[in-house]
Design a protein around this motif. Structure first.
Motif, mmCIF file in Angstrom:
data_model
loop_
_atom_site.group_PDB
_atom_site.id
_atom_site.type_symbol
_atom_site.label_atom_id
_atom_site.label_comp_id
_atom_site.label_asym_id
_atom_site.label_seq_id
_atom_site.Cartn_x
_atom_site.Cartn_y
_atom_site.Cartn_z
ATOM 1 N N LYS A 115 10.696 68.200 118.204
ATOM 2 C CA LYS A 115 9.614 68.987 118.813
ATOM 3 C C LYS A 115 8.333 68.158 118.935
ATOM 4 N N ALA A 116 7.533 68.496 119.918
ATOM 5 C CA ALA A 116 6.224 67.861 120.078
ATOM 6 C C ALA A 116 5.299 68.360 118.971
ATOM 7 N N LYS A 117 4.417 67.469 118.499
ATOM 8 C CA LYS A 117 3.499 67.812 117.413
ATOM 9 C C LYS A 117 2.082 67.485 117.839
ATOM 10 N N LYS A 118 1.173 68.374 117.519
ATOM 11 C CA LYS A 118 -0.242 68.157 117.785
ATOM 12 C C LYS A 118 -0.986 68.369 116.480
ATOM 13 N N ILE A 119 -1.782 67.386 116.065
ATOM 14 C CA ILE A 119 -2.512 67.491 114.805
ATOM 15 C C ILE A 119 -3.985 67.158 115.009
ATOM 16 N N LEU A 120 -4.790 67.668 114.085
ATOM 17 C CA LEU A 120 -6.221 67.382 114.050
ATOM 18 C C LEU A 120 -6.494 66.613 112.772
ATOM 19 N N ILE A 121 -7.167 65.485 112.888
ATOM 20 C CA ILE A 121 -7.573 64.697 111.731
ATOM 21 C C ILE A 121 -9.085 64.628 111.754
ATOM 22 N N ASP B 91 -18.131 65.973 102.790
ATOM 23 C CA ASP B 91 -18.035 65.282 101.510
ATOM 24 C C ASP B 91 -17.314 63.944 101.623
ATOM 25 N N GLY B 92 -16.822 63.607 102.808
ATOM 26 C CA GLY B 92 -16.136 62.350 103.009
ATOM 27 C C GLY B 92 -14.638 62.420 102.765
ATOM 28 N N ASN B 93 -14.107 63.634 102.636
ATOM 29 C CA ASN B 93 -12.671 63.806 102.422
ATOM 30 C C ASN B 93 -11.953 63.941 103.758
ATOM 31 N N ALA B 94 -10.856 63.227 103.885
ATOM 32 C CA ALA B 94 -10.057 63.304 105.107
ATOM 33 C C ALA B 94 -9.087 64.467 104.988
ATOM 34 N N PHE B 95 -8.881 65.182 106.097
ATOM 35 C CA PHE B 95 -7.888 66.253 106.107
ATOM 36 C C PHE B 95 -7.163 66.263 107.442
ATOM 37 N N GLU B 96 -5.962 66.852 107.403
ATOM 38 C CA GLU B 96 -5.097 66.913 108.574
ATOM 39 C C GLU B 96 -4.584 68.333 108.708
ATOM 40 N N GLU B 97 -4.669 68.875 109.932
ATOM 41 C CA GLU B 97 -4.181 70.234 110.201
ATOM 42 C C GLU B 97 -3.313 70.212 111.447
ATOM 43 N N ASN B 98 -2.307 71.072 111.453
ATOM 44 C CA ASN B 98 -1.469 71.241 112.637
ATOM 45 C C ASN B 98 -2.195 72.111 113.651
ATOM 46 N N CYS B 99 -2.098 71.737 114.909
ATOM 47 C CA CYS B 99 -2.690 72.521 115.986
ATOM 48 C C CYS B 99 -1.629 73.398 116.609
ATOM 49 N N TYR B 100 -2.042 74.512 117.165
ATOM 50 C CA TYR B 100 -1.128 75.436 117.826
ATOM 51 C C TYR B 100 -0.706 74.844 119.165
#
Length: 99
Positions: free
Chosen positions: A77-83, A88-97
Motif C-alpha cells: 500500500k501507498a504510505k503518506k507520513i508527516l515528520i 522542544d526539539g523532539n522529532a515525531f512521525e505521524e501517518n497521514c490519511y
C-alpha cells in the motif's frame, strides 16, 4: 541568544538527517517547510507479482499464503507520513490519511 541559535541549528540537522533516512528508504518529499520544520513524505504503492507468489505458495504447500496476504494487504500500500520537530526539539512521525 546564542544558545537558542545553536538549538535551532541542531534541530535542523536532526530534521535533515531524518529526511535523508526516509528518502533513502524510498519516500518522496511532497511538501517541506524549514521555518516550522515539517515535511510530508509519500511512498508509492508497490506492485505484487502474484504469479511468483502463487508458485511459492504451491512449492510450500500453502504456507506462503500468510506472507502473500501480508504483502498484498499491508506492505504494497501507498504510505503518506508527516515528520516534524516540535517546540522542544523532539522529532515525531505521524501517518497521514490517504483519502
Amino acid at each position: 541568544m546564542k544558545s537558542k541559535t545553536c538549538t535551532i541549528d541542531e534541530d535542523m540537522i536532526k530534521f535533515s538527517s531524518i529526511l535523508d533516512d526516509k528518502t533513502s528508504n524510498g519516500f518522496i518529499v511532497l511538501e517541506r517547510n524549514d521555518k516550522l520544520p515539517y515535511a510530508v513524505l509519500l511512498k508509492k504503492r508497490q506492485k505484487v507479482d502474484h504469479v511468483f507468489n502463487f508458485c511459492i505458495f504451491c512449492v510450500t504447500l500453502g504456507l506462503w499464503s500468510i506472507a502473500w496476504i501480508y504483502i498484498t494487504q499491508v506492505s504494497s500500500k501507498a504510505k503518506k507520513i508527516l515528520i516534524a520537530i516540535d517546540e522542544d526539539g523532539n522529532a515525531f512521525e505521524e501517518n497521514c490519511y490517504m483519502g
